[in-house]
Design a protein around this motif. Structure first.
Motif, PDB file in Angstrom:
ATOM      1  N   ASP A  63      42.654 -37.293  48.075  1.00  0.00           N
ATOM      2  CA  ASP A  63      43.920 -37.133  47.364  1.00  0.00           C
ATOM      3  C   ASP A  63      43.568 -36.469  46.035  1.00  0.00           C
ATOM      4  OD1 ASP A  63      46.204 -37.353  45.784  1.00  0.00           O
ATOM      5  OD2 ASP A  63      46.739 -39.333  46.570  1.00  0.00           O
ATOM      6  N   LYS A  64      43.695 -35.142  45.997  1.00  0.00           N
ATOM      7  CA  LYS A  64      43.308 -34.383  44.804  1.00  0.00           C
ATOM      8  C   LYS A  64      44.187 -34.724  43.604  1.00  0.00           C
ATOM      9  CE  LYS A  64      41.262 -30.612  47.363  1.00  0.00           C
ATOM     10  NZ  LYS A  64      41.303 -29.209  47.722  1.00  0.00           N
ATOM     11  N   LYS A  65      45.443 -35.017  43.853  1.00  0.00           N
ATOM     12  CA  LYS A  65      46.358 -35.345  42.759  1.00  0.00           C
ATOM     13  C   LYS A  65      45.932 -36.643  42.072  1.00  0.00           C
ATOM     14  CE  LYS A  65      51.225 -36.186  41.749  1.00  0.00           C
ATOM     15  NZ  LYS A  65      52.560 -36.367  42.315  1.00  0.00           N
ATOM     16  N   SER A  66      45.617 -37.651  42.864  1.00  0.00           N
ATOM     17  CA  SER A  66      45.216 -38.942  42.304  1.00  0.00           C
ATOM     18  C   SER A  66      43.709 -39.041  42.062  1.00  0.00           C
ATOM     19  CB  SER A  66      45.646 -40.072  43.245  1.00  0.00           C
ATOM     20  OG  SER A  66      47.038 -40.096  43.381  1.00  0.00           O
ATOM     21  N   LYS A  67      42.960 -38.051  42.542  1.00  0.00           N
ATOM     22  CA  LYS A  67      41.502 -38.000  42.393  1.00  0.00           C
ATOM     23  C   LYS A  67      40.816 -39.212  43.022  1.00  0.00           C
ATOM     24  CE  LYS A  67      41.775 -35.150  38.294  1.00  0.00           C
ATOM     25  NZ  LYS A  67      41.474 -34.985  36.889  1.00  0.00           N
ATOM     26  N   VAL A  68      41.189 -39.482  44.274  1.00  0.00           N
ATOM     27  CA  VAL A  68      40.587 -40.585  45.015  1.00  0.00           C
ATOM     28  C   VAL A  68      40.223 -40.121  46.427  1.00  0.00           C
ATOM     29  CG1 VAL A  68      41.846 -42.360  43.727  1.00  0.00           C
ATOM     30  CG2 VAL A  68      42.809 -41.487  45.852  1.00  0.00           C
ATOM     31  N   THR A  69      39.312 -40.849  47.050  1.00  0.00           N
ATOM     32  CA  THR A  69      39.004 -40.624  48.455  1.00  0.00           C
ATOM     33  C   THR A  69      39.145 -41.939  49.203  1.00  0.00           C
ATOM     34  OG1 THR A  69      36.632 -40.995  48.140  1.00  0.00           O
ATOM     35  CG2 THR A  69      37.402 -38.713  48.040  1.00  0.00           C
ATOM     36  N   LEU A  70      39.523 -41.840  50.449  1.00  0.00           N
ATOM     37  CA  LEU A  70      39.622 -42.988  51.330  1.00  0.00           C
ATOM     38  C   LEU A  70      38.819 -42.646  52.572  1.00  0.00           C
ATOM     39  CD1 LEU A  70      40.914 -45.755  51.884  1.00  0.00           C
ATOM     40  CD2 LEU A  70      42.868 -44.534  52.867  1.00  0.00           C
ATOM     41  N   GLU A  71      37.783 -43.432  52.828  1.00  0.00           N
ATOM     42  CA  GLU A  71      36.898 -43.144  53.956  1.00  0.00           C
ATOM     43  C   GLU A  71      36.904 -44.302  54.951  1.00  0.00           C
ATOM     44  OE1 GLU A  71      33.503 -40.159  52.435  1.00  0.00           O
ATOM     45  OE2 GLU A  71      33.101 -42.273  51.986  1.00  0.00           O
ATOM     46  N   PHE A  72      36.828 -43.912  56.217  1.00  0.00           N
ATOM     47  CA  PHE A  72      36.796 -44.859  57.316  1.00  0.00           C
ATOM     48  C   PHE A  72      35.481 -44.674  58.071  1.00  0.00           C
ATOM     49  CE2 PHE A  72      41.159 -43.959  56.281  1.00  0.00           C
ATOM     50  CZ  PHE A  72      41.748 -45.213  56.258  1.00  0.00           C
ATOM     51  N   PHE A  73      34.596 -45.629  57.936  1.00  0.00           N
ATOM     52  CA  PHE A  73      33.322 -45.614  58.647  1.00  0.00           C
ATOM     53  C   PHE A  73      33.602 -46.161  60.035  1.00  0.00           C
ATOM     54  CE2 PHE A  73      32.434 -45.387  54.279  1.00  0.00           C
ATOM     55  CZ  PHE A  73      31.136 -44.961  54.082  1.00  0.00           C
ATOM     56  N   ASN A  74      32.975 -45.566  61.038  1.00  0.00           N
ATOM     57  CA  ASN A  74      33.306 -45.973  62.396  1.00  0.00           C
ATOM     58  C   ASN A  74      32.115 -45.911  63.318  1.00  0.00           C
ATOM     59  OD1 ASN A  74      33.601 -43.125  63.846  1.00  0.00           O
ATOM     60  ND2 ASN A  74      34.504 -42.973  61.813  1.00  0.00           N
ATOM     61  N   GLN A  76      31.612 -45.979  67.619  1.00  0.00           N
ATOM     62  CA  GLN A  76      32.239 -45.943  68.946  1.00  0.00           C
ATOM     63  C   GLN A  76      33.766 -46.008  68.845  1.00  0.00           C
ATOM     64  OE1 GLN A  76      30.287 -49.040  71.169  1.00  0.00           O
ATOM     65  NE2 GLN A  76      28.486 -47.770  71.512  1.00  0.00           N
ATOM     66  N   ASN A  77      34.325 -45.188  67.942  1.00  0.00           N
ATOM     67  CA  ASN A  77      35.765 -45.022  67.735  1.00  0.00           C
ATOM     68  C   ASN A  77      36.443 -46.241  67.111  1.00  0.00           C
ATOM     69  OD1 ASN A  77      38.044 -43.278  67.829  1.00  0.00           O
ATOM     70  ND2 ASN A  77      38.827 -44.401  69.588  1.00  0.00           N
ATOM     71  N   LYS A  78      35.675 -47.217  66.609  1.00  0.00           N
ATOM     72  CA  LYS A  78      36.259 -48.398  65.960  1.00  0.00           C
ATOM     73  C   LYS A  78      35.915 -48.398  64.479  1.00  0.00           C
ATOM     74  CE  LYS A  78      36.627 -53.332  66.064  1.00  0.00           C
ATOM     75  NZ  LYS A  78      35.819 -54.435  65.751  1.00  0.00           N
ATOM     76  N   VAL A  79      36.924 -48.640  63.638  1.00  0.00           N
ATOM     77  CA  VAL A  79      36.709 -48.703  62.199  1.00  0.00           C
ATOM     78  C   VAL A  79      35.865 -49.935  61.886  1.00  0.00           C
ATOM     79  CG1 VAL A  79      37.818 -48.937  59.944  1.00  0.00           C
ATOM     80  CG2 VAL A  79      38.877 -47.506  61.701  1.00  0.00           C
ATOM     81  N   THR A  80      34.744 -49.712  61.179  1.00  0.00           N
ATOM     82  CA  THR A  80      33.848 -50.810  60.832  1.00  0.00           C
ATOM     83  C   THR A  80      33.798 -51.066  59.330  1.00  0.00           C
ATOM     84  OG1 THR A  80      31.968 -49.291  60.756  1.00  0.00           O
ATOM     85  CG2 THR A  80      32.371 -50.448  62.842  1.00  0.00           C
ATOM     86  N   MET A  81      34.266 -50.098  58.536  1.00  0.00           N
ATOM     87  CA  MET A  81      34.301 -50.262  57.088  1.00  0.00           C
ATOM     88  C   MET A  81      35.296 -49.263  56.512  1.00  0.00           C
ATOM     89  SD  MET A  81      31.163 -50.265  54.325  1.00  0.00           S
ATOM     90  CE  MET A  81      30.925 -48.511  54.109  1.00  0.00           C
ATOM     91  N   ILE A  82      35.989 -49.672  55.457  1.00  0.00           N
ATOM     92  CA  ILE A  82      36.926 -48.804  54.750  1.00  0.00           C
ATOM     93  C   ILE A  82      36.484 -48.770  53.294  1.00  0.00           C
ATOM     94  CG2 ILE A  82      39.331 -48.435  54.066  1.00  0.00           C
ATOM     95  CD1 ILE A  82      40.095 -50.208  56.534  1.00  0.00           C
ATOM     96  N   ARG A  83      36.391 -47.548  52.747  1.00  0.00           N
ATOM     97  CA  ARG A  83      35.957 -47.416  51.351  1.00  0.00           C
ATOM     98  C   ARG A  83      36.926 -46.532  50.578  1.00  0.00           C
ATOM     99  NH1 ARG A  83      30.034 -45.324  50.199  1.00  0.00           N
ATOM    100  NH2 ARG A  83      30.989 -43.279  50.275  1.00  0.00           N
ATOM    101  N   TYR A  84      37.395 -47.062  49.455  1.00  0.00           N
ATOM    102  CA  TYR A  84      38.310 -46.361  48.552  1.00  0.00           C
ATOM    103  C   TYR A  84      37.536 -46.066  47.277  1.00  0.00           C
ATOM    104  CZ  TYR A  84      42.301 -45.785  45.383  1.00  0.00           C
ATOM    105  OH  TYR A  84      43.208 -45.315  44.462  1.00  0.00           O
ATOM    106  N   ASP A  85      37.419 -44.792  46.925  1.00  0.00           N
ATOM    107  CA  ASP A  85      36.664 -44.391  45.738  1.00  0.00           C
ATOM    108  C   ASP A  85      37.531 -43.595  44.770  1.00  0.00           C
ATOM    109  OD1 ASP A  85      33.970 -45.266  46.146  1.00  0.00           O
ATOM    110  OD2 ASP A  85      33.724 -43.703  47.659  1.00  0.00           O
ATOM    111  N   ILE A  86      37.392 -43.923  43.501  1.00  0.00           N
ATOM    112  CA  ILE A  86      37.978 -43.105  42.451  1.00  0.00           C
ATOM    113  C   ILE A  86      36.953 -42.052  42.101  1.00  0.00           C
ATOM    114  CG2 ILE A  86      38.814 -43.111  40.065  1.00  0.00           C
ATOM    115  CD1 ILE A  86      39.771 -46.012  40.627  1.00  0.00           C
ATOM    116  N   SER A  87      37.358 -40.777  42.055  1.00  0.00           N
ATOM    117  CA  SER A  87      36.407 -39.670  41.950  1.00  0.00           C
ATOM    118  C   SER A  87      35.641 -39.623  40.634  1.00  0.00           C
ATOM    119  CB  SER A  87      37.092 -38.337  42.190  1.00  0.00           C
ATOM    120  OG  SER A  87      38.053 -38.111  41.199  1.00  0.00           O
ATOM    121  N   SER A  88      36.001 -40.437  39.664  1.00  0.00           N
ATOM    122  CA  SER A  88      35.284 -40.427  38.387  1.00  0.00           C
ATOM    123  C   SER A  88      34.035 -41.291  38.436  1.00  0.00           C
ATOM    124  CB  SER A  88      36.209 -40.924  37.272  1.00  0.00           C
ATOM    125  OG  SER A  88      36.613 -42.254  37.538  1.00  0.00           O
TER     126      SER A  88
END
Length: 90
Positions: A63-74, A76-88
């Motif tokens: 999200d370039k406007k909010s300067k954040v990323t949201l990542e889904f680690f997976n 075998q097609n199953k989400v195993t971790m979710i990470r929300y990072d502020i780009s600063s």
């Protein structure tokens, strides 16, 4: 769940993993029970793919406007971790 802060004690990262209450969801109702296909249906096809340093597959959204990323680690097609990072992050 783990939370990282910067030197000013502002939250810069939130991680939801297998030690987190499974009922915790993103704003679009994605949690660790969901598949990668569910993530793409909820967040769209404008994502990037990468492999982390442990070999885990990751899809992420910027999200370039909010300067954040949201990542889904997976695995075998199953989400195993979710990470929300502020780009600063430093």
């Amino acid at each position: 769940m783990s939370i990282a802060t910067n030197k000013d004690r502002q939250v810069i990262r939130i991680v939801i993993d297998d030690e987190t209450d499974i009922s915790i969801k993103t704003s679009k109702n994605i949690n660790l029970k969901n598949s990668v296909d569910d993530v793409i249906k909820a967040y769209g096809t404008n994502y990037y793919k990468r492999i982390d340093d442990t070999g885990m597959s990751v899809i992420g959204y910027v999200d370039k406007k909010s300067k954040v990323t949201l990542e889904f680690f997976n695995n075998q097609n199953k989400v195993t971790m979710i990470r929300y990072d502020i780009s600063s992050m430093q």
